[in-house]
Motif scaffolding. Structure first.
Motif, PDB file in Angstrom:
ATOM      1  N   SER A   1       0.784  -1.186  -0.045  1.00  0.00           N
ATOM      2  CA  SER A   1      -0.051   0.061  -0.090  1.00  0.00           C
ATOM      3  C   SER A   1       0.800   1.212   0.169  1.00  0.00           C
ATOM      4  CB  SER A   1      -0.767   0.041   1.242  1.00  0.00           C
ATOM      5  OG  SER A   1      -1.744  -1.297   1.246  1.00  0.00           O
ATOM      6  N   ALA A   2       2.108   1.143  -0.153  1.00  0.00           N
ATOM      7  CA  ALA A   2       2.929   2.519  -0.085  1.00  0.00           C
ATOM      8  C   ALA A   2       2.588   3.472  -1.224  1.00  0.00           C
ATOM      9  CB  ALA A   2       4.510   2.289  -0.152  1.00  0.00           C
ATOM     10  N   THR A   3       2.348   3.027  -2.424  1.00  0.00           N
ATOM     11  CA  THR A   3       1.729   3.659  -3.327  1.00  0.00           C
ATOM     12  C   THR A   3       0.435   4.455  -3.065  1.00  0.00           C
ATOM     13  OG1 THR A   3       2.926   2.435  -4.957  1.00  0.00           O
ATOM     14  CG2 THR A   3       1.228   3.945  -5.919  1.00  0.00           C
ATOM     15  N   ALA A   4      -0.401   3.845  -2.510  1.00  0.00           N
ATOM     16  CA  ALA A   4      -1.903   4.486  -2.253  1.00  0.00           C
ATOM     17  C   ALA A   4      -1.643   5.428  -0.998  1.00  0.00           C
ATOM     18  CB  ALA A   4      -2.903   3.360  -1.843  1.00  0.00           C
ATOM     19  N   ILE A   5      -0.642   5.236   0.005  1.00  0.00           N
ATOM     20  CA  ILE A   5      -0.353   6.136   1.213  1.00  0.00           C
ATOM     21  C   ILE A   5      -0.001   7.331   0.672  1.00  0.00           C
ATOM     22  CG2 ILE A   5       0.734   6.411   3.208  1.00  0.00           C
ATOM     23  CD1 ILE A   5       0.540   3.318   3.524  1.00  0.00           C
ATOM     24  N   VAL A   6       1.212   7.173  -0.304  1.00  0.00           N
ATOM     25  CA  VAL A   6       1.734   8.633  -0.812  1.00  0.00           C
ATOM     26  C   VAL A   6       0.903   9.259  -1.586  1.00  0.00           C
ATOM     27  CG1 VAL A   6       3.661   9.142  -2.247  1.00  0.00           C
ATOM     28  CG2 VAL A   6       4.235   7.555  -0.439  1.00  0.00           C
ATOM     29  N   SER A   7       0.106   8.529  -2.442  1.00  0.00           N
ATOM     30  CA  SER A   7      -0.770   9.292  -3.305  1.00  0.00           C
ATOM     31  C   SER A   7      -1.856  10.040  -2.426  1.00  0.00           C
ATOM     32  CB  SER A   7      -1.286   8.574  -4.506  1.00  0.00           C
ATOM     33  OG  SER A   7      -2.086   7.977  -4.365  1.00  0.00           O
ATOM     34  N   ALA A   8      -2.347   9.233  -1.336  1.00  0.00           N
ATOM     35  CA  ALA A   8      -3.385   9.907  -0.538  1.00  0.00           C
ATOM     36  C   ALA A   8      -2.980  11.177  -0.188  1.00  0.00           C
ATOM     37  CB  ALA A   8      -3.855   8.921   0.553  1.00  0.00           C
ATOM     38  N   ALA A   9      -1.708  11.093   0.544  1.00  0.00           N
ATOM     39  CA  ALA A   9      -1.007  12.235   1.176  1.00  0.00           C
ATOM     40  C   ALA A   9      -0.300  13.163   0.186  1.00  0.00           C
ATOM     41  CB  ALA A   9       0.154  11.685   2.080  1.00  0.00           C
ATOM     42  N   GLY A  10       0.061  12.811  -0.781  1.00  0.00           N
ATOM     43  CA  GLY A  10       0.984  13.971  -1.577  1.00  0.00           C
ATOM     44  C   GLY A  10       2.294  14.321  -0.975  1.00  0.00           C
ATOM     45  N   VAL A  11       3.250  13.578  -0.980  1.00  0.00           N
ATOM     46  CA  VAL A  11       4.371  13.816  -0.075  1.00  0.00           C
ATOM     47  C   VAL A  11       5.547  14.256  -1.118  1.00  0.00           C
ATOM     48  CG1 VAL A  11       6.021  12.600   1.336  1.00  0.00           C
ATOM     49  CG2 VAL A  11       3.723  11.728   1.057  1.00  0.00           C
ATOM     50  N   ASP A  12       6.173  15.440  -0.381  1.00  0.00           N
ATOM     51  CA  ASP A  12       7.398  15.944  -1.110  1.00  0.00           C
ATOM     52  C   ASP A  12       8.605  15.607   0.032  1.00  0.00           C
ATOM     53  OD1 ASP A  12       6.224  17.671  -3.024  1.00  0.00           O
ATOM     54  OD2 ASP A  12       5.223  18.797  -1.762  1.00  0.00           O
ATOM     55  N   THR A  13       8.245  15.624   1.088  1.00  0.00           N
ATOM     56  CA  THR A  13       9.318  15.289   2.218  1.00  0.00           C
ATOM     57  C   THR A  13       8.749  14.393   3.351  1.00  0.00           C
ATOM     58  OG1 THR A  13      10.135  17.567   1.897  1.00  0.00           O
ATOM     59  CG2 THR A  13      10.371  16.633   4.162  1.00  0.00           C
ATOM     60  N   LEU A  14       9.327  13.471   3.367  1.00  0.00           N
ATOM     61  CA  LEU A  14       9.182  12.532   4.090  1.00  0.00           C
ATOM     62  C   LEU A  14      10.032  12.617   5.528  1.00  0.00           C
ATOM     63  CD1 LEU A  14       7.626   9.552   5.366  1.00  0.00           C
ATOM     64  CD2 LEU A  14       9.623   8.270   4.156  1.00  0.00           C
ATOM     65  N   ILE A  15       9.305  12.464   6.784  1.00  0.00           N
ATOM     66  CA  ILE A  15      10.021  13.141   7.955  1.00  0.00           C
ATOM     67  C   ILE A  15       9.771  11.563   8.769  1.00  0.00           C
ATOM     68  CG2 ILE A  15      10.211  14.262  10.101  1.00  0.00           C
ATOM     69  CD1 ILE A  15       9.174  16.681   8.269  1.00  0.00           C
ATOM     70  N   GLU A  16      10.904  11.191   9.212  1.00  0.00           N
ATOM     71  CA  GLU A  16      10.528   9.666   9.931  1.00  0.00           C
ATOM     72  C   GLU A  16      11.186   9.862  11.456  1.00  0.00           C
ATOM     73  OE1 GLU A  16      12.321   6.132   8.283  1.00  0.00           O
ATOM     74  OE2 GLU A  16      11.252   4.931   9.798  1.00  0.00           O
TER      75      GLU A  16
END
Ligand code: AVJ
Length: 355
Positions: free
Chosen positions: A72-87
């Motif tokens: 589901s990473a693709t669905a997650i990233v497209s739901a959020a619209g991510v430029d910067t991932l902070i972990e």
């Protein structure tokens, strides 16, 4: 670009670990019911033992979360619209790669789409200039310089298009140090692995409120949370047959021996795991097998143990969708998605700010 290929910022004083370990140990071991915070498990040996735990047959959380991300990473990233991932608490940043792959794929698609559209526009009828997205970025936040440096160096060599930054900070105290977003930058803060389970309910509420206050309108929060399930599955996950989790728990005594010149005798403590069905959390404890006095000269402290007395070393809370959602909503978040595995053992959930 620095020679390392990533930026490194240290927000912790040089003696942060030494000083806060001393404070924690004094508070915990002089309390009527003794306890120690789980953050001190992770010295070099402890971090290696934790990596071994994640591969155990009985320890399902890591591989289950990874499977959800793979799906589901693709669905997650497209739901959020991510430029910067902070972990937060990035550790080895190993599962993160699934999110980074999805982020970078999304930006490739976007550029390809723009090129096509641009080709169709005639000079007399110029199409609107493309909205330039910020460079895809990753920021790892952890208290361990070793973990940050090896994770970031590895990511830099795997992802040439990614801007990588390391932030040495403590997510229970320094969330306000997250890098400020650029104008159109959309950030996603990821807190994976069910690390949130280590908080007590009041600490958890504070953490969520402080985090919410750091987020802007378009930012998201991705949370990995382990779910309530049968004690027959939960207890062995923390009390494996090979004894790796016992070694991980007992290593805490070695950490205190090395860092505080304490004289704990490992062989006088047993690894104990309890499922608290009321609180819905796993407790790990170290149980004294004899009466003893342990000396902690660096704290000028002697600690008495009765035979059978426990030191609580970790809580690992397990969650339900409804109550977890209520907690996030109470902190100001709105639900943007819930992903789980076939057995409903682990969850990844995405949260936005209420408009
Ligand atoms: C890293 C906190 C998520 O609670 O499952 C694993 C730590 N302790 N086995 C967990 C842990 C014992 C782990 N977290």
């Amino acid at each position: 670009m620095p020679a390392l290929g990533y930026t490194y910022h240290d927000h912790l004083p040089a003696d942060f670990s030494a000083q806060s370990l001393r404070d924690d140990v004094r508070i915990g071991l002089t309390a009527p019911r003794k306890w120690l915070p789980p953050r001190w498990f992770y010295d070099k040996v402890g971090s290696e033992l934790f990596e071994d735990i994640t591969a155990l047959r009985e320890y399902y959380p890591t591989r289950t979360e990874r499977a959800i991300l793979a799906e589901s990473a693709t669905a997650i990233v497209s739901a959020a619209g991510v430029d910067t991932l902070i972990e937060l608490g990035s550790g080895s940043s190993e599962k993160t790669r699934l999110l980074l792959d999805a982020m970078l794929d999304a930006t490739v698609d976007q550029t390809a789409g723009l090129a096509e559209r641009r080709g169709q526009g005639s000079p007399a009828d110029p199409i609107a200039p493309p909205a330039v997205r910020p460079v895809p970025s990753y920021v790892a936040l952890d208290v361990s310089e070793d973990a940050l440096r090896s994770a970031c160096a590895a990511l830099v060599s795997s992802y040439p298009r990614l801007r990588v930054g390391a932030l040495r900070a403590d997510f229970t105290h320094h969330l306000e140090l997250l890098p400020a977003p650029a104008a159109a930058e959309r950030r996603m803060v990821a807190f994976l692995g069910s690390t949130i389970g280590n908080f007590e309910p009041t600490e958890r509420a504070t953490f969520l409120r402080v985090l919410h206050a750091q987020l802007r309108h378009d930012d998201h929060f991705l949370l990995g949370a382990d779910l309530v399930k049968s004690a027959d599955v939960l207890v062995p996950a923390y009390n494996d047959a090979a004894g790796v989790t016992a070694a991980f728990n007992l290593n805490l005594l070695d950490v205190l021996n090395h860092s505080l010149r304490a004289d704990f005798d490992r062989s006088s403590f047993d690894h104990v795991v309890v499922w608290d069905a009321q609180q819905e959390w796993i407790e790990m404890r170290l149980r004294a097998t004899r009466d003893m006095v342990v000396r902690l000269p660096d704290l000028d402290l002697d600690v008495h143990f009765d035979r059978g007395e426990d030191v609580r070393t970790e809580i690992s809370a397990k969650f339900r969708r409804e109550t977890l959602t209520a907690e996030l909503v109470a902190a100001g978040f709105i639900s943007r998605g819930w992903w789980t595995d076939q057995r409903d053992w682990f969850s990844l959930s995405l949260w936005g700010r209420r408009a």
